[in-house]
Scaffold this motif. Structure first.
Motif, PDB file in Angstrom:
ATOM      1  N   UNK A 279       0.679  -1.396   0.147  1.00  0.00           N
ATOM      2  CA  UNK A 279      -0.035  -0.029   0.037  1.00  0.00           C
ATOM      3  C   UNK A 279       0.702   1.235  -0.006  1.00  0.00           C
ATOM      4  N   UNK A 280       2.254   1.017   0.828  1.00  0.00           N
ATOM      5  CA  UNK A 280       2.834   2.334   0.715  1.00  0.00           C
ATOM      6  C   UNK A 280       3.419   2.538  -0.523  1.00  0.00           C
ATOM      7  N   UNK A 281       3.822   1.492  -1.444  1.00  0.00           N
ATOM      8  CA  UNK A 281       4.412   1.826  -2.742  1.00  0.00           C
ATOM      9  C   UNK A 281       3.362   2.307  -3.753  1.00  0.00           C
ATOM     10  N   UNK A 282       2.095   1.808  -3.557  1.00  0.00           N
ATOM     11  CA  UNK A 282       1.152   2.063  -4.339  1.00  0.00           C
ATOM     12  C   UNK A 282       0.749   3.406  -4.326  1.00  0.00           C
ATOM     13  N   UNK A 283       0.776   4.185  -2.848  1.00  0.00           N
ATOM     14  CA  UNK A 283       0.394   5.604  -2.701  1.00  0.00           C
ATOM     15  C   UNK A 283       1.348   6.342  -2.684  1.00  0.00           C
ATOM     16  N   UNK A 284       2.458   6.279  -2.521  1.00  0.00           N
ATOM     17  CA  UNK A 284       3.690   7.118  -2.807  1.00  0.00           C
ATOM     18  C   UNK A 284       4.383   7.357  -4.340  1.00  0.00           C
ATOM     19  N   UNK A 285       4.207   6.340  -5.090  1.00  0.00           N
ATOM     20  CA  UNK A 285       4.276   6.113  -6.582  1.00  0.00           C
ATOM     21  C   UNK A 285       6.057   6.374  -6.544  1.00  0.00           C
ATOM     22  N   UNK A 286       6.800   5.801  -5.368  1.00  0.00           N
ATOM     23  CA  UNK A 286       8.156   6.131  -5.417  1.00  0.00           C
ATOM     24  C   UNK A 286       8.860   4.471  -5.418  1.00  0.00           C
ATOM     25  N   UNK A 287       9.897   4.290  -5.952  1.00  0.00           N
ATOM     26  CA  UNK A 287      10.677   3.144  -6.189  1.00  0.00           C
ATOM     27  C   UNK A 287      11.768   3.071  -5.059  1.00  0.00           C
ATOM     28  N   UNK A 288      11.672   1.889  -4.423  1.00  0.00           N
ATOM     29  CA  UNK A 288      12.460   1.910  -3.195  1.00  0.00           C
ATOM     30  C   UNK A 288      13.506   0.935  -3.266  1.00  0.00           C
ATOM     31  N   UNK A 289      13.695   0.310  -4.753  1.00  0.00           N
ATOM     32  CA  UNK A 289      14.498  -0.392  -4.951  1.00  0.00           C
ATOM     33  C   UNK A 289      15.982  -0.093  -4.692  1.00  0.00           C
ATOM     34  N   UNK A 290      16.557   1.095  -4.682  1.00  0.00           N
ATOM     35  CA  UNK A 290      17.674   1.384  -4.342  1.00  0.00           C
ATOM     36  C   UNK A 290      18.165   0.893  -2.905  1.00  0.00           C
ATOM     37  N   UNK A 291      17.172   1.206  -1.977  1.00  0.00           N
ATOM     38  CA  UNK A 291      17.316   0.944  -0.668  1.00  0.00           C
ATOM     39  C   UNK A 291      17.576  -0.556  -0.541  1.00  0.00           C
ATOM     40  N   UNK A 292      16.835  -1.331  -1.267  1.00  0.00           N
ATOM     41  CA  UNK A 292      16.863  -2.849  -1.188  1.00  0.00           C
ATOM     42  C   UNK A 292      18.329  -3.167  -1.666  1.00  0.00           C
TER      43      UNK A 292
ATOM     44  N   UNK B 213      16.506   4.101  10.170  1.00  0.00           N
ATOM     45  CA  UNK B 213      16.331   5.657  10.529  1.00  0.00           C
ATOM     46  C   UNK B 213      16.229   6.570   9.710  1.00  0.00           C
ATOM     47  N   UNK B 214      16.398   6.069   8.140  1.00  0.00           N
ATOM     48  CA  UNK B 214      16.165   7.220   7.120  1.00  0.00           C
ATOM     49  C   UNK B 214      14.776   7.431   7.039  1.00  0.00           C
ATOM     50  N   UNK B 215      14.458   8.857   6.807  1.00  0.00           N
ATOM     51  CA  UNK B 215      13.154   9.151   6.699  1.00  0.00           C
ATOM     52  C   UNK B 215      12.652   9.025   5.105  1.00  0.00           C
TER      53      UNK B 215
END
Length: 639
Positions: free
Chosen positions: A354-367, A396-398
């Motif tokens: 739900x966070x991915x769909x709502x924010x429209x951001x890609x967090x693959x770099x964090x992974x 802790x990274x916002x």
């Protein structure tokens, strides 16, 4: 007897030298006079005297010490021998000595009486003093003085030699002392040089290792920059691939759910058809019997009624539940914990979706960043601490939600087990350091481990033809991987199973100073008891048990001692015998490994890699904390 008057007459001058001394001369004047006489004699004599004096007379004391010539004054008086006693006492009081006159040529005797009776006595008196010449007297005196001088010179020479010997001895002792002090000083200097050299060597080694470490970090930074530059080009492809995989996974899950529903519907239809057929057969039998007999039979009794059908369905359900119980072997408490952890993981995944769909951001770099940090974990104490600190900073990274970071961490730390360079103990240290600050991450890590390997629960699923369409379907259920429609080999599966079990075994025995391991040795003891009470002995369970004992056996023995020995005895008497009874050649290698572990008491040896080493060789290695505590009796149904 008449007194005899003795008169000694000496000539006043002999060879032109006056013999009668001045009564008022001092002793020094007398010596000077004697020296002058000797000089005159030497000059007057044509032959040199052998004992002629070359220096003035010197007076020595009793101990050979030189005495002054002015020590006393001797006066000589030419008074008559007949002086009164009072005059003698007066002279003695004055320290003077009476002098008598002697005739050196001959003696003259006279008496008032020419009595011949006194002649023998006078004859005897002539022997008191022989006639001695002046030269012989001087010669004798010179000889005596020469002897005294020679003795004194010898004595002085001996004394000087003794003094020189003592001085030389003192100098030798002083020199020896100086040499010893110099040697000691040289030893001290050499020791200081050695210490300084060793210190320089250690500092040089430290600097070299620091430079090497800095070089590695620089290379890592360069690699990270390269990865970041490549990530921009590959991001679109990965995103598309991830979406496709997600669609395929959802479609696969949907297909599996539909297949399960269809199977259940088919089972229900088959049961209903069987019930209907049984009912029709009963009705037909009743009709035939009614035609053959004239007596009437109640329809309910002939057909058996609905009670018979319901009883048959209940028996079928009972048989299915017994069949499921025989397939799944696990403790109820372990299954409950697994369900709770998997439920938490499922809820977290839904939140992240739900966070991915709502924010429209890609967090693959964090992974990718988390995966790289986990891949760089090694058996280095400083490296482990650094990697854990970096992971905590990411949590802790916002910019990235914490739930997504924790989910990535759980996935990457479990998938890294399959890496050849994977260090189970170091990875377990990182997990404990991270989960001590984020306790909710431990259940998610365990859920991922349970999903990857069912024997970490522990549980086992047995194969039955009635429950599975084929062997491949059974292998997929217990964790075999499928690649391009092809199931992996049993050898590869056992290698992965062993790596997962080693991570789990390393995790339960890890203790870090200042951090709490929420899944520690207590859970490891419970796992071993549940495993031995519920799971059968086969190839999969044997590999899982051996991997767990390799990693956690040392710590379990140090804490539980005799209770752990009972566990090992049970394994030897029951589990190994069950493996041997199957008479399977494939089981012999793992059976011999477990047997060697028990017989050689390898649980007394600390496993390799358990103690993390320091980055610099000159630093002292800090020992791991010992596991000491009361005995715990976790499993009451062990035997």
């Amino acid at each position: 007897m008449e007194a005899v008057k003795l008169e000694i007459r000496c000539p006043q001058i002999v060879n032109g030298i006056g013999l009668e001394p001045d009564p008022d001369w001092s002793f020094k004047s007398l010596l000077l006079e004697l020296d002058s006489l000797e000089k005159k004699l030497n000059l007057s004599s044509s032959v040199s005297l052998p004992f002629a004096k070359t220096k003035s007379r010197e007076i020595y004391g009793e101990k050979g010490t030189k005495r002054s010539s002015n020590a006393f004054v001797m006066r000589v008086s030419d008074e008559e021998f007949e002086d009164s006693e009072g005059e003698n006492e007066k002279v003695r009081d004055r320290g003077l000595v009476k002098a008598a006159r002697f005739n050196c040529n001959e003696f003259y005797f006279s008496s008032s009486d020419d009595d011949s009776d006194d002649q023998p006595c006078l004859d005897v008196q002539t022997y008191l003093m022989n006639e001695v010449g002046l030269v012989e007297s001087a010669l004798y005196e010179l000889t005596h003085e020469h002897q005294l001088g020679v003795k004194e010179e010898i004595r002085n020479t001996i004394s000087a030699l003794e003094t020189d010997l003592m001085n030389e001895s003192e100098k030798s002792s002083s020199a020896h002392t100086k040499v010893e002090k110099y040697r000691e000083a040289r030893r001290e200097v050499e020791r200081k040089f050695d210490v300084q050299y060793q210190r320089r060597v250690a500092e040089g080694l430290d600097n070299h290792l620091t430079a090497v470490q800095r070089d590695h970090e620089l290379k890592s930074q360069i690699e990270e920059r390269k990865i970041r530059s490549d990530a921009a080009h590959e991001e679109a492809k990965r995103r598309e691939k991830a979406l496709q995989e997600e669609r395929l996974r959802q479609e696969k899950a949907k297909a599996e759910a539909e297949a399960k529903l269809k199977a259940e519907e088919a089972n229900r239809a088959a049961l209903e058809a069987e019930r209907i057929a049984a009912k029709e057969a009963a009705e037909n039998e009743a009709a035939k019997s009614s035609k053959a007999n004239t007596s009437e039979v109640p329809q309910t009794e002939a057909s058996g009624g609905p009670n018979a059908t319901s009883s048959r369905v209940e028996n079928d359900k009972t048989n299915k539940s017994e069949l499921a119980g025989n397939m799944l072997r696990a403790a109820e408490s372990a299954l409950k914990l697994e369900r709770e952890r998997l439920q938490k993981l499922k809820e977290l995944e839904e939140i992240n979706q739900s966070l991915r769909s709502s924010s429209n951001q890609n967090f693959d770099s964090t992974g990718r960043l988390i995966g790289r940090l986990i891949r760089q974990i090694s058996g280095n104490k400083d490296k482990v601490s650094t990697q854990a600190s970096e992971l905590v900073k990411i949590f802790n990274n916002p910019r990235c939600p914490q739930t997504i970071s924790i989910a990535y961490f759980a996935q990457k730390v479990v998938s890294n087990c399959e890496s050849p360079s994977h260090s189970a103990f170091a990875c377990a240290h990182v997990i404990v350091l991270v989960t001590s600050q984020f306790p909710q991450a431990m259940d998610l890590v365990l859920a991922e481990i349970h999903r990857a390997c069912i024997y970490t629960v522990p549980k086992h699923i047995s194969y039955t033809k009635s429950a599975f369409e084929s062997k491949e379907a059974y292998w997929k259920v217990i964790g075999y991987k499928e690649d391009d429609g092809k199931i992996e080999s049993t050898t590869d599966y056992l290698v992965r199973l062993e790596s997962y079990m080693k991570l789990y075994g390393a995790l339960v025995q890890t203790e870090v100073a200042g951090c709490q391991n929420v899944h520690g040795l207590k859970e490891g003891w419970a796992w071993l008891a549940r495993f031995l009470n519920a799971l059968p002995a086969n190839m999969y369970t044997a590999v899982a048990l051996y991997a767990f004992l390799q990693m956690a056996g040392f710590a379990l023995f140090r804490k539980y001692r005799s209770q752990f020995m009972k566990m090992l005895n049970f394994i030897s008497e029951n589990f190994l015998n069950a493996l041997r009874s199957q008479d399977d050649p494939d089981l012999r290698p793992i059976t011999s490994k477990i047997q060697c572990y028990l017989e050689d008491k390898l649980f007394l040896q600390e496993p390799e890699g358990r103690t993390l080493h320091s980055s610099l060789l000159s630093n002292n290695m800090a020992p791991e904390s010992d596991y000491h505590g009361p005995y715990h009796q976790q499993s009451r149904h062990f035997y």
